[in-house]
Design a protein around this motif. Structure first.
Motif, PDB file in Angstrom:
ATOM      1  N   THR A   1       1.468  10.675  -0.622  1.00 37.90           N
ATOM      2  CA  THR A   1       2.379   9.518  -0.642  1.00 37.90           C
ATOM      3  C   THR A   1       2.109   8.667  -1.888  1.00 37.90           C
ATOM      4  O   THR A   1       3.034   8.145  -2.508  1.00 37.90           O
ATOM      5  CB  THR A   1       2.240   8.639   0.621  1.00 37.90           C
ATOM      6  OG1 THR A   1       0.867   8.255   0.779  1.00 37.90           O
ATOM      7  CG2 THR A   1       2.707   9.357   1.865  1.00 37.90           C
ATOM      8  N   ALA A   2       0.837   8.553  -2.257  1.00 40.11           N
ATOM      9  CA  ALA A   2       0.499   7.739  -3.430  1.00 40.11           C
ATOM     10  C   ALA A   2       1.037   8.381  -4.705  1.00 40.11           C
ATOM     11  O   ALA A   2       1.591   7.695  -5.574  1.00 40.11           O
ATOM     12  CB  ALA A   2      -1.013   7.565  -3.514  1.00 40.11           C
ATOM     13  N   LEU A   3       0.902   9.709  -4.824  1.00 40.79           N
ATOM     14  CA  LEU A   3       1.390  10.381  -6.035  1.00 40.79           C
ATOM     15  C   LEU A   3       2.913  10.301  -6.115  1.00 40.79           C
ATOM     16  O   LEU A   3       3.478  10.173  -7.208  1.00 40.79           O
ATOM     17  CB  LEU A   3       0.911  11.831  -6.072  1.00 40.79           C
ATOM     18  CG  LEU A   3      -0.607  12.016  -6.260  1.00 40.79           C
ATOM     19  CD1 LEU A   3      -0.982  13.489  -6.172  1.00 40.79           C
ATOM     20  CD2 LEU A   3      -1.116  11.430  -7.563  1.00 40.79           C
TER      21      LEU A   3
ATOM     22  N   VAL B   1       0.860  -1.183   0.000  1.00 37.18           N
ATOM     23  CA  VAL B   1       0.000   0.000   0.000  1.00 37.18           C
ATOM     24  C   VAL B   1       0.900   1.238   0.000  1.00 37.18           C
ATOM     25  O   VAL B   1       1.819   1.330   0.817  1.00 37.18           O
ATOM     26  CB  VAL B   1      -0.923  -0.003   1.246  1.00 37.18           C
ATOM     27  CG1 VAL B   1      -1.733   1.272   1.332  1.00 37.18           C
ATOM     28  CG2 VAL B   1      -1.848  -1.215   1.213  1.00 37.18           C
ATOM     29  N   ALA B   2       0.613   2.191  -0.908  1.00 38.70           N
ATOM     30  CA  ALA B   2       1.499   3.353  -1.075  1.00 38.70           C
ATOM     31  C   ALA B   2       1.116   4.472  -0.094  1.00 38.70           C
ATOM     32  O   ALA B   2       0.819   5.594  -0.499  1.00 38.70           O
ATOM     33  CB  ALA B   2       1.435   3.845  -2.511  1.00 38.70           C
ATOM     34  N   GLY B   3       1.099   4.153   1.180  1.00 38.34           N
ATOM     35  CA  GLY B   3       0.830   5.158   2.203  1.00 38.34           C
ATOM     36  C   GLY B   3      -0.652   5.437   2.387  1.00 38.34           C
ATOM     37  O   GLY B   3      -1.501   4.815   1.749  1.00 38.34           O
ATOM     38  N   GLU B   4      -0.938   6.388   3.264  1.00 39.67           N
ATOM     39  CA  GLU B   4      -2.337   6.650   3.604  1.00 39.67           C
ATOM     40  C   GLU B   4      -2.866   7.927   2.960  1.00 39.67           C
ATOM     41  O   GLU B   4      -4.047   8.218   3.042  1.00 39.67           O
ATOM     42  CB  GLU B   4      -2.500   6.702   5.129  1.00 39.67           C
ATOM     43  CG  GLU B   4      -2.165   5.350   5.781  1.00 39.67           C
ATOM     44  CD  GLU B   4      -2.792   5.143   7.151  1.00 39.67           C
ATOM     45  OE1 GLU B   4      -3.446   6.063   7.658  1.00 39.67           O
ATOM     46  OE2 GLU B   4      -2.610   4.039   7.702  1.00 39.67           O
ATOM     47  N   THR B   5      -2.007   8.729   2.307  1.00 41.85           N
ATOM     48  CA  THR B   5      -2.472  10.014   1.763  1.00 41.85           C
ATOM     49  C   THR B   5      -2.270  10.087   0.241  1.00 41.85           C
ATOM     50  O   THR B   5      -1.466   9.340  -0.325  1.00 41.85           O
ATOM     51  CB  THR B   5      -1.687  11.190   2.386  1.00 41.85           C
ATOM     52  OG1 THR B   5      -0.328  11.100   1.929  1.00 41.85           O
ATOM     53  CG2 THR B   5      -1.713  11.152   3.905  1.00 41.85           C
ATOM     54  N   VAL B   6      -2.979  11.036  -0.382  1.00 38.31           N
ATOM     55  CA  VAL B   6      -2.811  11.233  -1.831  1.00 38.31           C
ATOM     56  C   VAL B   6      -1.351  11.581  -2.126  1.00 38.31           C
ATOM     57  O   VAL B   6      -0.792  11.119  -3.134  1.00 38.31           O
ATOM     58  CB  VAL B   6      -3.711  12.376  -2.352  1.00 38.31           C
ATOM     59  CG1 VAL B   6      -3.676  12.440  -3.874  1.00 38.31           C
ATOM     60  CG2 VAL B   6      -5.138  12.212  -1.904  1.00 38.31           C
TER      61      VAL B   6
END
Ligand code: FAD
Length: 305
Positions: free
Chosen positions: A40-42, A33-38
């Motif tokens: 971290t995901a971006l 999972v690429a983190g919990e926030t937009v």
């Protein structure tokens, strides 16, 4: 047995409430999972893009039971599309209709997802409707065909699962529409009446569906980490003269990163599914169910750190 136990646990909200603050569990989740926030995901998407890999962002979360939650999820997807565009990233989005209110009413889910598709269209982007358990297959495909696809042919597509006995008929239906399909094996525990109990049959059905999609479909997404199937896709494309830009391979964030990069180096397209957000528990449990050895693998990595 272990697979069905893990899939059973994936549906237990009480267990998630218990483990979500346990550091060990959160660390295990961070592998997939690429983190919990937009943000971290971006950032994760930017790193993939730098390697020539495109992405599909998934805001984790499954069935919601309040309209406010469904609308909030829809709003977050609009923001994700805006931010992908603002950072000129190579990414689209994947959504679950149940997270957008489908279990409250089909009309609510349709209303919310239509806004997301309209925003994607504005940016020449794309919305993939993830496929959930077989309880949703008919509803999702009917909604797609009747209410979402017309007028948005370039901006929305579906997922079909080779574990289901019905899938070759659904492939034919999608090809007739000229709709974009992601073909995967299927991550849910299904009764033998609707799904093949033997993995060999799931794999055989996958290859049959993949061949038809590559020959007659529109830009299929070949979603698998199965090296034999990936090799077959490449062989089949060469045999039939299907150019590498007529389909894409897809894999999950954190799974077989070596293979992801190798496929790009060979000149094929690769898209990685990048989930993020706080609702990571059911997603993590399905990934562990696919490969229970991951439990030991991740535990080992965590202990080493
Ligand atoms: P498998 O036969 O399960 O695995 C092949 C090999 O890949 C294994 O031997 C192992 O080495 C490796 N591998 C597989 N999974 C893992 C893992 N978790 N960790 C480490 N190694 C692994 N399912 C749905 O039901 N609906 C969807 O909408 C959906 N969308 C998806 C989108 C993408 C991009 C991908 C890649 C998968 C998606 N799935 C979805 C999940 C899919 O159905 C399978 O459960 C999952 O991909 C594992 O199957 P596989 O094809 O990799 O083959």
């Amino acid at each position: 047995m272990l697979r069905s136990s893990l899939l059973y646990l994936s549906r237990q909200q009480g267990i998630f409430d218990f483990v979500k603050n346990v550091g060990f569990a959160r660390k295990m989740a961070s592998r997939f999972v690429a983190g919990e926030t937009v943000n971290t995901a971006l950032d994760a998407v930017a790193q993939l893009n730098a390697k020539g890999i495109s992405a599909s962002l998934d805001l984790l979360g499954e069935s919601v039971h309040s309209e406010a939650e469904a609308r909030e999820t829809g709003r977050q997807y609009l923001e994700i599309l805006d931010r992908i565009h603002a950072r000129t990233l190579d990414a689209n989005v994947s959504v679950k209709l149940t997270a957008l209110g489908q279990d409250i009413s089909d009309d609510l889910g349709v209303e919310i997802v239509r806004d997301v598709i309209a925003r994607a269209k504005q940016y020449d982007s794309f919305v993939r409707l993830d496929m959930e358990s077989s309880a949703y297959t008919d509803r999702t495909l009917d909604t797609f065909e009747q209410k979402l696809f017309p007028g948005h042919e370039n901006n929305v597509g579906v997922v079909l699962q080779s574990s289901l006995r019905r899938t070759l008929a659904d492939v034919a239906r999608a090809n007739k529409l000229s709709a974009r399909v992601r073909i995967c094996k299927g991550a849910y525990l299904e009764p033998p009446a609707v799904a093949f109990p033997d993995k060999a049959d799931v794999d055989k059905n996958y290859v049959a569906a993949m061949h038809t999609l590559m020959l007659e479909g529109r830009y299929p997404g070949i979603a698998t980490h199965d090296e034999a199937i990936i090799a077959e896709a490449k062989r089949f494309a060469k045999e039939k003269g299907i150019a590498p830009d007529r389909f894409e391979f897809q894999m999950l964030y954190g799974v077989r990163r070596d293979l992801q990069e190798q496929i790009v180096k060979e000149g094929y397209r690769m898209r990685v599914y990048v989930p993020f957000g706080s609702q990571w528990y059911p997603y993590l449990m399905r990934r562990l169910a696919e490969r229970p050895a991951n439990i030991a693998f991740m535990a080992g990595n965590i202990v080493k750190e």
